[in-house]
Design a protein around this motif. Sequence first.
Motif, PDB file in Angstrom:
ATOM      1  N   LEU A 217       0.951   3.134  13.271  1.00  0.00           N
ATOM      2  CA  LEU A 217       0.528   3.053  14.648  1.00  0.00           C
ATOM      3  C   LEU A 217       0.677   1.385  14.951  1.00  0.00           C
ATOM      4  CD1 LEU A 217      -0.196   6.004  14.142  1.00  0.00           C
ATOM      5  CD2 LEU A 217      -1.700   5.256  15.651  1.00  0.00           C
ATOM      6  N   VAL A 218       1.336   0.704  15.500  1.00  0.00           N
ATOM      7  CA  VAL A 218       1.344  -0.397  15.768  1.00  0.00           C
ATOM      8  C   VAL A 218       2.184  -0.285  17.257  1.00  0.00           C
ATOM      9  CG1 VAL A 218       2.411  -0.610  13.932  1.00  0.00           C
ATOM     10  CG2 VAL A 218       4.267  -0.855  16.038  1.00  0.00           C
ATOM     11  N   GLN A 219       1.971  -2.013  17.976  1.00  0.00           N
ATOM     12  CA  GLN A 219       2.225  -2.122  19.742  1.00  0.00           C
ATOM     13  C   GLN A 219       3.447  -2.626  19.658  1.00  0.00           C
ATOM     14  OE1 GLN A 219      -2.138  -3.482  21.164  1.00  0.00           O
ATOM     15  NE2 GLN A 219      -1.137  -2.307  23.198  1.00  0.00           N
ATOM     16  N   ASN A 220       2.979  -3.380  18.191  1.00  0.00           N
ATOM     17  CA  ASN A 220       4.724  -4.435  18.566  1.00  0.00           C
ATOM     18  C   ASN A 220       4.768  -4.733  16.910  1.00  0.00           C
ATOM     19  OD1 ASN A 220       4.642  -5.579  21.529  1.00  0.00           O
ATOM     20  ND2 ASN A 220       2.787  -6.832  21.021  1.00  0.00           N
ATOM     21  N   ILE A 221       6.053  -4.957  17.278  1.00  0.00           N
ATOM     22  CA  ILE A 221       6.086  -5.283  15.383  1.00  0.00           C
ATOM     23  C   ILE A 221       7.779  -5.309  15.112  1.00  0.00           C
ATOM     24  CG2 ILE A 221       7.020  -2.437  14.809  1.00  0.00           C
ATOM     25  CD1 ILE A 221       6.022  -3.030  12.189  1.00  0.00           C
ATOM     26  N   SER A 222       8.601  -6.667  14.198  1.00  0.00           N
ATOM     27  CA  SER A 222       9.453  -7.097  14.385  1.00  0.00           C
ATOM     28  C   SER A 222      10.597  -5.908  14.055  1.00  0.00           C
ATOM     29  CB  SER A 222       9.477  -8.563  13.995  1.00  0.00           C
ATOM     30  OG  SER A 222      10.085  -7.564  12.324  1.00  0.00           O
ATOM     31  N   ASP A 223      11.596  -6.595  14.380  1.00  0.00           N
ATOM     32  CA  ASP A 223      13.133  -5.575  14.223  1.00  0.00           C
ATOM     33  C   ASP A 223      12.739  -5.555  12.577  1.00  0.00           C
ATOM     34  OD1 ASP A 223      13.404  -4.492  16.312  1.00  0.00           O
ATOM     35  OD2 ASP A 223      15.363  -5.762  16.913  1.00  0.00           O
ATOM     36  N   MET A 224      12.926  -6.718  11.701  1.00  0.00           N
ATOM     37  CA  MET A 224      13.074  -7.090  10.038  1.00  0.00           C
ATOM     38  C   MET A 224      11.600  -5.966   9.822  1.00  0.00           C
ATOM     39  SD  MET A 224      13.265 -10.417   8.057  1.00  0.00           S
ATOM     40  CE  MET A 224      11.864 -10.089   8.152  1.00  0.00           C
TER      41      MET A 224
ATOM     42  N   LEU B 246       9.435  -1.458   6.185  1.00  0.00           N
ATOM     43  CA  LEU B 246       8.245  -0.217   6.110  1.00  0.00           C
ATOM     44  C   LEU B 246       9.798   1.134   6.195  1.00  0.00           C
ATOM     45  CD1 LEU B 246       5.946  -1.471   8.519  1.00  0.00           C
ATOM     46  CD2 LEU B 246       5.637  -1.560   6.172  1.00  0.00           C
ATOM     47  N   GLU B 247      10.650   1.502   7.039  1.00  0.00           N
ATOM     48  CA  GLU B 247      11.562   2.564   7.108  1.00  0.00           C
ATOM     49  C   GLU B 247      12.141   3.061   6.305  1.00  0.00           C
ATOM     50  OE1 GLU B 247      11.531   3.431  12.288  1.00  0.00           O
ATOM     51  OE2 GLU B 247      12.897   2.226  11.005  1.00  0.00           O
ATOM     52  N   ASP B 248      12.469   1.439   4.919  1.00  0.00           N
ATOM     53  CA  ASP B 248      13.473   1.236   3.929  1.00  0.00           C
ATOM     54  C   ASP B 248      12.689   2.397   3.009  1.00  0.00           C
ATOM     55  OD1 ASP B 248      15.855   0.977   5.795  1.00  0.00           O
ATOM     56  OD2 ASP B 248      15.825  -1.070   4.668  1.00  0.00           O
ATOM     57  N   LEU B 249      11.755   2.397   2.919  1.00  0.00           N
ATOM     58  CA  LEU B 249      10.618   2.266   1.963  1.00  0.00           C
ATOM     59  C   LEU B 249      10.644   4.121   1.098  1.00  0.00           C
ATOM     60  CD1 LEU B 249       7.508   0.524   2.834  1.00  0.00           C
ATOM     61  CD2 LEU B 249       8.736  -0.037   0.457  1.00  0.00           C
ATOM     62  N   SER B 250      11.268   4.956   2.897  1.00  0.00           N
ATOM     63  CA  SER B 250      11.790   6.055   2.766  1.00  0.00           C
ATOM     64  C   SER B 250      11.983   6.784   1.634  1.00  0.00           C
ATOM     65  CB  SER B 250      11.643   6.573   4.472  1.00  0.00           C
ATOM     66  OG  SER B 250      10.990   6.119   4.648  1.00  0.00           O
ATOM     67  N   THR B 251      11.457   7.982   0.911  1.00  0.00           N
ATOM     68  CA  THR B 251      11.654   8.365   0.042  1.00  0.00           C
ATOM     69  C   THR B 251      12.436   9.492   0.217  1.00  0.00           C
ATOM     70  OG1 THR B 251      10.292   9.688  -1.006  1.00  0.00           O
ATOM     71  CG2 THR B 251      10.674   7.734  -1.876  1.00  0.00           C
ATOM     72  N   LYS B 252      13.079  10.852  -0.932  1.00  0.00           N
ATOM     73  CA  LYS B 252      13.141  12.612  -0.553  1.00  0.00           C
ATOM     74  C   LYS B 252      12.832  12.922   0.146  1.00  0.00           C
ATOM     75  CE  LYS B 252      15.664  15.910  -2.899  1.00  0.00           C
ATOM     76  NZ  LYS B 252      16.233  16.308  -3.970  1.00  0.00           N
ATOM     77  N   ASN B 253      11.206  12.559   0.130  1.00  0.00           N
ATOM     78  CA  ASN B 253       9.877  13.753   0.111  1.00  0.00           C
ATOM     79  C   ASN B 253       8.851  12.533   0.855  1.00  0.00           C
ATOM     80  OD1 ASN B 253       8.971  12.444  -2.414  1.00  0.00           O
ATOM     81  ND2 ASN B 253       7.500  14.158  -3.113  1.00  0.00           N
ATOM     82  N   VAL B 254       9.546  11.755   0.598  1.00  0.00           N
ATOM     83  CA  VAL B 254       8.104  10.356   1.548  1.00  0.00           C
ATOM     84  C   VAL B 254       9.048   9.690   2.951  1.00  0.00           C
ATOM     85  CG1 VAL B 254       6.116   8.741   1.652  1.00  0.00           C
ATOM     86  CG2 VAL B 254       6.912   9.993  -0.108  1.00  0.00           C
ATOM     87  N   HIS B 255       8.495  10.164   4.261  1.00  0.00           N
ATOM     88  CA  HIS B 255       9.324   9.948   5.428  1.00  0.00           C
ATOM     89  C   HIS B 255       8.169   9.149   5.874  1.00  0.00           C
ATOM     90  CE1 HIS B 255      10.995  13.645   4.177  1.00  0.00           C
ATOM     91  NE2 HIS B 255       9.732  14.329   3.737  1.00  0.00           N
TER      92      HIS B 255
ATOM     93  N   SER C 261       1.298  -1.442   0.323  1.00  0.00           N
ATOM     94  CA  SER C 261       0.019   0.444  -0.003  1.00  0.00           C
ATOM     95  C   SER C 261       0.948   1.107  -0.126  1.00  0.00           C
ATOM     96  CB  SER C 261      -1.190  -0.080   1.750  1.00  0.00           C
ATOM     97  OG  SER C 261      -1.872   1.179   0.986  1.00  0.00           O
ATOM     98  N   ILE C 262       2.204   1.316   0.450  1.00  0.00           N
ATOM     99  CA  ILE C 262       2.359   2.502   0.907  1.00  0.00           C
ATOM    100  C   ILE C 262       3.439   2.807  -0.552  1.00  0.00           C
ATOM    101  CG2 ILE C 262       4.962   3.681   1.780  1.00  0.00           C
ATOM    102  CD1 ILE C 262       3.505   2.432   5.012  1.00  0.00           C
ATOM    103  N   GLN C 263       3.963   1.843  -1.297  1.00  0.00           N
ATOM    104  CA  GLN C 263       4.681   1.340  -2.047  1.00  0.00           C
ATOM    105  C   GLN C 263       3.243   1.754  -3.169  1.00  0.00           C
ATOM    106  OE1 GLN C 263       7.739   1.497  -2.936  1.00  0.00           O
ATOM    107  NE2 GLN C 263       7.237   2.191  -4.442  1.00  0.00           N
ATOM    108  N   SER C 264       2.333   1.794  -2.911  1.00  0.00           N
ATOM    109  CA  SER C 264       1.792   2.313  -4.183  1.00  0.00           C
ATOM    110  C   SER C 264       1.515   3.821  -4.086  1.00  0.00           C
ATOM    111  CB  SER C 264       0.087   1.660  -4.335  1.00  0.00           C
ATOM    112  OG  SER C 264      -0.401   1.841  -2.873  1.00  0.00           O
ATOM    113  N   LEU C 265       1.328   4.531  -2.835  1.00  0.00           N
ATOM    114  CA  LEU C 265       1.211   5.543  -2.096  1.00  0.00           C
ATOM    115  C   LEU C 265       2.332   6.709  -3.154  1.00  0.00           C
ATOM    116  CD1 LEU C 265      -0.061   6.687   0.929  1.00  0.00           C
ATOM    117  CD2 LEU C 265       2.186   8.503  -0.393  1.00  0.00           C
ATOM    118  N   ILE C 266       3.710   6.061  -2.561  1.00  0.00           N
ATOM    119  CA  ILE C 266       5.172   7.225  -3.148  1.00  0.00           C
ATOM    120  C   ILE C 266       4.575   6.427  -4.571  1.00  0.00           C
ATOM    121  CG2 ILE C 266       7.371   6.787  -3.323  1.00  0.00           C
ATOM    122  CD1 ILE C 266       7.092   5.146  -0.624  1.00  0.00           C
TER     123      ILE C 266
END
Length: 316
Positions: free
Chosen positions: A39-46, A51-60, A20-25
């Motif tokens: 927003l999460v309660q628990n999420i694995s480090d991987m 998810l954070e690695d999907l960030s681009t120059k203008n999408v954080h 979904s995030i990729q489609s938005l980007i």
Amino acid sequence: MTIPVFYTISDNYTPYAAVSIQSLIDHVDPNKDYTITLLVQNISDMHKKDLEDLSTKNVHVNIFHIDDEMVAPIHNSEENYLRAQFFTMSIFYRLFIPNLFPQYDKAVYLDADTIICTDIAELYNTEIGDNMFASVPDMSIRFIKPLQVYIKECQGIFPPEKYINNGVILFNMKAFRDKKFVDKFYSLIEKYHFDNIDPDQAYMNEICEDKIYHLPLEWDAMPNEHMDEIKNPKIVHYNLFFKPWHFADVQYGKYFWDVAKKSPYYEELKAQLASFTDEDRKKARTDLDWMIKKVDEIKDEDVTWAKVKKTTSVKI
């Protein structure tokens, strides 16, 4: 200025959120700035890194951990089961977004099982006046008569066509805070223990009734076996049971797979589709029958939204 977009997920929904995030980007304006918060309660480090690695120059892309105390009043009990089947706390997180992020007066919320087909800034810039939020009427249940009866007779919302789906939301964040939505939610959930088949959605429909801006259907195009596909949808939402990673022939499935091919989860998603058996698909369809059975039970309960609204006001 940034355009704030929120998702709420459990860890196992990471692959779908990533698509979904990729489609938005894929559709952002390079001259605008966007901040995506999950927003999460628990999420694995991987999964967090993916998810954070999907960030681009203008999408954080950021991860935000929900405080357990904030959701403590929401009990893992049958009245709060999603689709009368199971409990998942993550569906409630969206209700707290306006309070958690006071720096924003408006924001977009998206379910993780969505595909964005246009610049999300177009939705963000929609003028909704003094309404609490904007969403699309819930077409996934429009042609299911028992669920229309549920909205009218159990929820007390008439006509039932008013009932919105909250998988896509444009929040008037300031109005939510000013009207003390969360306080009203806590009060109602503790006092009445309403039995719902869509608990988070029910509370938004009920508390904000008559202060909801109805968006055009193309902003939340949902698979529906009683309707043709909406042409040129702005957002596709794989609501209820018909997910493209479970049903190869689902409406709007092409939108998902066109984006999924770019995702690091592509092989995993293909494997999910391949391993979902005919028996699994049959069960998914019978889950709708279970929802309908639950409606019959709710109608006979002493405390329902409709019955309470006859004697007191639960609206803002």
